[in-house]
Scaffold this motif. Structure first.
Motif, PDB file in Angstrom:
ATOM      1  N   LYS A 212       0.827  -1.217   0.000  1.00 19.67           N
ATOM      2  CA  LYS A 212       0.000   0.000   0.000  1.00 19.67           C
ATOM      3  C   LYS A 212       0.853   1.255   0.000  1.00 19.67           C
ATOM      4  CE  LYS A 212      -4.098  -1.999   2.203  1.00 19.67           C
ATOM      5  NZ  LYS A 212      -4.963  -2.016   3.415  1.00 19.67           N
ATOM      6  N   ASP A 213       2.047   1.149   0.569  1.00 21.97           N
ATOM      7  CA  ASP A 213       2.976   2.287   0.560  1.00 21.97           C
ATOM      8  C   ASP A 213       3.643   2.471  -0.798  1.00 21.97           C
ATOM      9  OD1 ASP A 213       2.472   2.757   3.222  1.00 21.97           O
ATOM     10  OD2 ASP A 213       4.336   1.855   3.962  1.00 21.97           O
ATOM     11  N   GLY A 214       3.370   1.549  -1.724  1.00 20.33           N
ATOM     12  CA  GLY A 214       4.007   1.626  -3.033  1.00 20.33           C
ATOM     13  C   GLY A 214       5.360   0.933  -3.081  1.00 20.33           C
ATOM     14  N   ARG A 215       5.685   0.183  -2.027  1.00 19.72           N
ATOM     15  CA  ARG A 215       6.956  -0.527  -1.986  1.00 19.72           C
ATOM     16  C   ARG A 215       6.848  -1.871  -2.703  1.00 19.72           C
ATOM     17  NH1 ARG A 215      10.134   0.626   2.472  1.00 19.72           N
ATOM     18  NH2 ARG A 215      11.676  -0.686   1.421  1.00 19.72           N
ATOM     19  N   THR A 216       7.950  -2.327  -3.223  1.00 21.27           N
ATOM     20  CA  THR A 216       8.012  -3.657  -3.821  1.00 21.27           C
ATOM     21  C   THR A 216       8.193  -4.704  -2.726  1.00 21.27           C
ATOM     22  OG1 THR A 216       8.964  -2.869  -5.895  1.00 21.27           O
ATOM     23  CG2 THR A 216       9.364  -5.180  -5.335  1.00 21.27           C
TER      24      THR A 216
END
Length: 455
Positions: A212-216
């Motif tokens: 959700k944080d945009g992390r892989t």
């Protein structure tokens, strides 16, 4: 990113293990003569972690007594889920700038190579926040699913009960084993909530938070589902034992050992058999056994804490206890027991013999029914038998005693004093012969019995 970062292993071992119905903590139950958690810790140690932390809770003293000499033990109390368990390591890892490998204390078969694969993926250029070890079991049952993109990055983690039909069709399951950088891990753990039926903090949720944080986040898959099998019941413990034994038998045969009936041979975790060893059916190896090339272990023998030299023969029906040493070409036959005893090169004890706290010289012969009387109820004493000595059948050697080289002990002797080199020792009561006595005895008894019947 650097592929040589230090790492810490965090092993979760706080659970109650109620399905085992045991007073012994579940990670201390044995597989192949070794506690479950010790199998895992040995694999971890092969990668040389900077820190090893074991999360303890239920019956924690048992676990601490087992591992505290090699690991830091951190208490989880109360036990509020896997995410909460890992979070307990935060203080212990304060200031630690490496990676963290999260493992389950009841899943002992994870290989060092698989753990290294997880760490390597964590350190790859796209810098995933979390790496999850996935597996594809024959029957996915109700495992949580790892939903991935085509490049094995993770779209989301979903528990079976929360998954839709399409997600349940996914065969990639969550093993519960993960890796993350310390600075990412504890930030993600701080953001967990327990808004679920169990009211617990689930470790897999850190993946969804990171996504959700945009992390892989990325999945690594093991092609061996049994590598991540957990042990939560007596049935699963038996299955794990069978799994381990099958792998060990295969390994032994691939290394040049002949197993006449592999399914009937049981190894311990540290059994060492050289090439060209032959093992007949129904043999059990306890901990601490080494067997040199050319030796033959015959059927129904039990060995523990023993060293068997080149070209030796053991059994059938022999028992070698801790401290038993057989030197090259030595032989023990059926119903021979050795304990803390050395049988010299070419020496033999063919049957029905006990050798305890003894040293038997090269080429000596121990007759049937011989025992070394090594214990007086308070202390143990040693028997020394010289090279090429001959001990007649049914002899009792009352320690401490020394039998010289080339000496002969006559059958039926009870020897309590040393015998010199080349001497004969005969210790028997005088043989008495009474001609006709037996015939007279039988006649008298027959007459007496006949009289009783008439009366």
């Amino acid at each position: 990113m650097s592929t040589h970062r230090e790492f810490a292993a965090v092993i979760l071992a706080a659970g109650k293990g109620t399905r085992l119905k045991s007073g012994l903590h579940k990670v201390l139950h044995n597989i192949a003569g070794r506690p479950i958690i010790e199998h895992l810790m040995a694999s971890v140690a092969a990668l040389a972690p900077s820190r090893t932390i074991v999360i303890v809770g239920d019956e924690r003293k048992q676990v601490e007594d087992q591992v505290s000499d090699r690991a830091e033990c951190v208490v989880q109390e109360p036990q509020l889920g896997t995410g909460h368990a890992v979070a307990q390591a935060k203080a212990a890892l304060a200031g630690f700038a490496g990676d963290v490998l999260m493992l389950l204390g009841d899943a002992p078969f994870i290989k060092p190579e698989t753990m290294q694969q997880m760490l390597d993926r964590l350190r790859s250029p796209d810098a995933p926040a979390v790496v999850v070890l996935g597996f594809e079991p024959d029957d996915p049952l109700q495992y949580g699913r790892v939903i991935t993109h085509a490049d094995s990055t993770i779209e989301k983690m979903v528990e079976f009960k929360d998954a839709n039909e399409a997600e349940r069709a996914c065969r990639l399951c969550n093993s519960g084993l993960m890796a993350a950088r310390a600075e990412d891990l504890f930030d993600l753990l701080d953001r967990l909530d327990n808004d679920n039926v169990q009211g617990e903090y689930y470790l897999p949720d850190i993946v969804n938070i990171a996504v959700k944080d945009g992390r892989t986040c990325a999945a690594v898959t093991t092609d061996r589902p049994d590598e991540v099998a957990g042990i939560n019941s007596r049935r699963e413990l038996a299955q794990a034992e069978a799994q381990w034994q099958e792998l060990k038998r295969t390994e032994a045969m691939e290394n040049g050992v002949t197993l006449k009936a592999p399914e009937t041979v049981f190894f311990s975790w540290d059994t060492e058999l050289a090439a060209d060893v032959t093992v007949e059916p129904n043999v059990v190896f306890g901990p601490g056994v080494t067997v040199a090339a050319g030796a033959r272990i015959r059927a129904f023998s039990h060995l523990e804490g023993a060293s068997v030299g080149e070209d030796c023969s053991v059994g059938p029906y022999a028992r070698l206890r801790p401290g038993a040493v057989m030197e090259k070409g030595a032989f023990v036959g059926n119903f021979v027991e050795m304990k803390k005893a050395t049988l010299g090169e070419g020496a033999k004890a063919s049957h029905l013999t006990y050798l305890g706290d003894a040293e038997v010289g090269a080429g000596a012969n121990i007759g049937a029914g011989t025992i070394t009387c090594n214990y007086d109820g308070y202390f143990k004493y040693k028997t020394v038998i010289g090279e090429r000595a001959f001990i007649g059948s049914n002899s009792a050697l009352i320690a401490p005693v020394r039998i010289g080289a080339d000496a002969i002990v006559a059958a039926g002797s009870a020897v309590s004093r040393d015998v010199g080199d080349g001497d004969l020792r005969m210790v028997r009561g005088e043989q008495v012969v009474k001609p006709g006595w037996a015939d007279r005895f039988h006649d008298a008894m027959k007459k007496k019995k006949a009289a009783e019947k008439k009366g």
